[in-house]
Design a protein around this motif. Structure first.
Motif, PDB file in Angstrom:
ATOM      1  N   THR A 173      11.976   4.602   1.414  1.00  0.00           N
ATOM      2  CA  THR A 173      12.886   4.518   1.668  1.00  0.00           C
ATOM      3  C   THR A 173      13.814   4.917   2.103  1.00  0.00           C
ATOM      4  OG1 THR A 173      12.015   5.867  -0.939  1.00  0.00           O
ATOM      5  CG2 THR A 173      14.673   6.127  -0.422  1.00  0.00           C
ATOM      6  N   ILE A 174      14.687   3.953   2.367  1.00  0.00           N
ATOM      7  CA  ILE A 174      16.175   4.403   3.390  1.00  0.00           C
ATOM      8  C   ILE A 174      17.077   4.690   3.177  1.00  0.00           C
ATOM      9  CG2 ILE A 174      17.131   2.810   5.067  1.00  0.00           C
ATOM     10  CD1 ILE A 174      15.248   0.857   4.855  1.00  0.00           C
ATOM     11  N   THR A 175      17.648   5.858   3.727  1.00  0.00           N
ATOM     12  CA  THR A 175      19.390   6.488   3.589  1.00  0.00           C
ATOM     13  C   THR A 175      19.371   5.973   4.046  1.00  0.00           C
ATOM     14  OG1 THR A 175      17.641   7.798   1.257  1.00  0.00           O
ATOM     15  CG2 THR A 175      19.587   8.538   2.027  1.00  0.00           C
ATOM     16  N   THR A 177      23.446   8.019   5.923  1.00  0.00           N
ATOM     17  CA  THR A 177      24.459   9.832   5.853  1.00  0.00           C
ATOM     18  C   THR A 177      25.262   9.253   6.081  1.00  0.00           C
ATOM     19  OG1 THR A 177      22.235  10.821   4.645  1.00  0.00           O
ATOM     20  CG2 THR A 177      24.512  11.712   5.325  1.00  0.00           C
ATOM     21  N   TYR A 252      10.258   7.325   4.139  1.00  0.00           N
ATOM     22  CA  TYR A 252      11.386   8.120   4.181  1.00  0.00           C
ATOM     23  C   TYR A 252      12.224   7.611   5.888  1.00  0.00           C
ATOM     24  CZ  TYR A 252      10.238  10.246  -0.390  1.00  0.00           C
ATOM     25  OH  TYR A 252      10.117  10.216  -1.715  1.00  0.00           O
ATOM     26  N   ASN A 254      15.614   8.245   6.938  1.00  0.00           N
ATOM     27  CA  ASN A 254      17.204   9.200   7.148  1.00  0.00           C
ATOM     28  C   ASN A 254      18.279   8.332   8.238  1.00  0.00           C
ATOM     29  OD1 ASN A 254      16.755  10.419   4.759  1.00  0.00           O
ATOM     30  ND2 ASN A 254      15.296  12.014   5.251  1.00  0.00           N
ATOM     31  N   SER A 274      24.732  -0.599   5.534  1.00  0.00           N
ATOM     32  CA  SER A 274      24.647  -0.942   4.349  1.00  0.00           C
ATOM     33  C   SER A 274      24.229  -2.325   3.483  1.00  0.00           C
ATOM     34  CB  SER A 274      24.520   0.072   3.268  1.00  0.00           C
ATOM     35  OG  SER A 274      26.480   0.049   2.637  1.00  0.00           O
ATOM     36  N   PRO A 284      18.706   0.155   1.394  1.00  0.00           N
ATOM     37  CA  PRO A 284      18.859   1.676   1.731  1.00  0.00           C
ATOM     38  C   PRO A 284      20.420   2.224   0.413  1.00  0.00           C
ATOM     39  CG  PRO A 284      20.756  -0.138   2.407  1.00  0.00           C
ATOM     40  CD  PRO A 284      19.745  -0.888   1.969  1.00  0.00           C
ATOM     41  N   ASN A 285      19.725   3.016   0.602  1.00  0.00           N
ATOM     42  CA  ASN A 285      20.851   4.740  -0.883  1.00  0.00           C
ATOM     43  C   ASN A 285      21.387   4.543   0.720  1.00  0.00           C
ATOM     44  OD1 ASN A 285      19.309   4.121  -2.516  1.00  0.00           O
ATOM     45  ND2 ASN A 285      17.621   5.446  -1.704  1.00  0.00           N
ATOM     46  N   VAL A 286      23.391   5.033  -0.241  1.00  0.00           N
ATOM     47  CA  VAL A 286      24.350   5.722   1.054  1.00  0.00           C
ATOM     48  C   VAL A 286      24.579   6.861   0.481  1.00  0.00           C
ATOM     49  CG1 VAL A 286      25.893   4.875   2.025  1.00  0.00           C
ATOM     50  CG2 VAL A 286      24.999   3.125   1.437  1.00  0.00           C
ATOM     51  N   LEU A 287      25.020   7.860   1.412  1.00  0.00           N
ATOM     52  CA  LEU A 287      25.271   9.269   0.667  1.00  0.00           C
ATOM     53  C   LEU A 287      26.917   9.258   1.913  1.00  0.00           C
ATOM     54  CD1 LEU A 287      22.186  11.016   0.477  1.00  0.00           C
ATOM     55  CD2 LEU A 287      23.502   9.748  -1.227  1.00  0.00           C
ATOM     56  N   ARG A 289      28.664  12.760   3.042  1.00  0.00           N
ATOM     57  CA  ARG A 289      28.286  13.652   3.283  1.00  0.00           C
ATOM     58  C   ARG A 289      29.930  14.240   2.859  1.00  0.00           C
ATOM     59  NH1 ARG A 289      26.120  17.943   7.782  1.00  0.00           N
ATOM     60  NH2 ARG A 289      28.565  17.379   7.903  1.00  0.00           N
TER      61      ARG A 289
END
Length: 311
Positions: A173-175, A177, A252, A254, A274, A284-287, A289
Motif C-alpha cells: 500500500t503506497i501513500t 502525503t 505500507y 509512506n 501519483s 498510490p493513494n494521495v493525501l 494534509r
C-alpha cells in the motif's frame, strides 16, 4: 488461506532464543492469526472458536507458538495430540521448528543478559543443551526447519514470508502525503522529499489563495528550471525502490512531499508523482494534509530556504 472448509494451522516451536517471537510477529503481519504459549490441551477448543467479526477474512489460518515453557509441555504427548488432530479432515496442520547453534544462542543470551528459561541458576549452556534434548522429537518430526544461526531478524522475516505468505500477489500500500514543514512532519514517513527549492507560488498575488490543485499554480511551478529534472529523478528512485519494498514484504510505504506551507508545491508534486506512478503500474493513494490550512506569510518567510521570496 484455507482449502474448502479445511482450516490451516501452523505450530511454531524451537529453541528459546532461536526467533519464535520474530516468526510469530511476521506471520501476524502477513495475515495469520497468532497465539503464543497457549496450553495445548485447549487447542481443540480454540480451533472450534469462530474468528473475530472484525476480520475481513472469514476464517484466517492460525499459528500457535509453544516451547518448553508452555504449560503442559510433554513432547511425546503433544505429538500424539497433534497426530490425532491431523486425522480430522477439517484441519491442515504443519509444524515449523526454529533451530540455532548452541554457541550463537549463548551469544544472544549474553548480549541480552536474559536468563535461559531452563537454566535460571546455571550457565545458559546447560539450559540450551537440556532444551535441545527435550525438543529433539519435534525437530525430527517438523515439516519445516529453519536454522537461524547465521540469520539476522530481517533474514528470518524474509524466510517466513517466502514460506508462509498467504497472498503471493499482495501489493504494498503506497501513500503519498503532501505537507508543510512549517506545520510539522507527518508521522510514519518512509521516504521524504523536500521540494522547497522550487519556485513558490505563495509570493505571487494572483496565486497565493490558490492551491497546487489549480492549473495556474501547476503551470507556475512547472516553469521552474529544476522542475522536470527533479520530477524525473524522484520518479526514477521510486520506481526503483517500490518493487524492492514489495519483494521484502513491506505492507505500507509512506512517501512525504514537503514544501513550506503544504498548499502549493508539495500538493502539485504529490499529484504529479501519483499520476506518473499510476502510469508505471502502481496504485498510490494521495493525501494532502495541509491543503485546507490558511496561507500564512509569517510561516512562509521563516521557512524560506534562501531568504528570497522568489524561491
Amino acid at each position: 488461506m484455507t482449502t474448502g472448509s479445511t482450516k490451516r494451522v501452523l505450530l511454531v516451536t524451537g529453541l528459546s532464543g532461536a526467533g519464535k517471537t520474530t516468526a510469530l510477529k511476521t506471520l501476524e503481519d502477513i495475515g495469520w492469526e497468532t497465539v503464543d504459549n497457549f496450553p495445548f490441551r485447549l487447542v481443540e477448543g480454540l480451533l472450534k472458536t469462530p474468528p473475530s467479526s472484525s476480520r475481513g477474512d472469514s476464517d484466517p489460518p492460525l499459528a500457535l507458538g509453544f516451547d518448553s515453557r508452555t504449560r503442559g509441555f510433554e513432547p511425546n504427548k503433544l505429538i500424539a495430540s497433534i497426530k490425532r488432530l491431523q486425522q480430522n479432515q477439517g484441519y491442515l496442520i504443519s509444524t515449523l521448528f526454529l533451530d540455532c547453534s548452541g554457541g550463537e544462542l549463548e551469544r544472544r543470551y549474553g548480549e541480552t543478559r536474559r536468563r535461559h528459561p531452563l537454566a535460571l541458576d546455571r550457565p545458559a549452556k546447560e539450559g540450551i543443551a537440556l532444551e535441545r534434548t527435550l525438543l529433539e522429537p519435534f525437530r525430527r518430526w517438523a515439516d519445516h526447519v529453519i536454522d537461524t544461526s547465521d540469520l539476522t531478524a530481517n533474514d528470518l522475516q524474509r524466510e517466513i514470508r517466502e514460506h508462509f505468505l498467504l497472498d503471493k500477489d499482495a501489493a504494498t500500500t503506497i501513500t503519498i502525503t503532501s505537507f508543510g514543514f512549517s506545520r510539522g512532519l507527518p508521522n510514519n514517513i518512509d521516504l521524504l522529499f523536500d521540494v522547497r527549492f522550487l519556485a513558490n507560488p505563495f509570493w505571487n498575488p494572483d496565486l497565493k489563495q490558490m492551491t497546487g490543485l489549480d492549473p495556474d499554480v501547476a503551470e507556475f511551478i512547472s516553469k521552474d528550471p529544476a522542475y522536470l529534472e527533479a520530477i524525473e529523478k524522484i520518479l526514477d528512485m521510486l520506481k526503483f525502490l517500490l518493487p524492492r519494498y514489495q519483494e521484502s514484504g513491506k505492507a505500507y510505504v509512506n512517501i512525504g512531499i514537503g514544501c513550506t506551507g503544504g498548499r502549493h508545491r508539495s500538493v502539485h508534486v504529490a499529484e504529479r508523482l501519483s499520476k506518473d506512478l499510476r502510469a508505471a503500474g502502481f496504485s498510490p493513494n494521495v493525501l494532502h494534509r495541509n491543503l485546507a490550512s490558511p496561507p500564512m506569510e509569517a510561516l512562509e518567510s521563516m521557512q524560506n530556504l534562501n531568504g528570497n521570496r522568489g524561491i
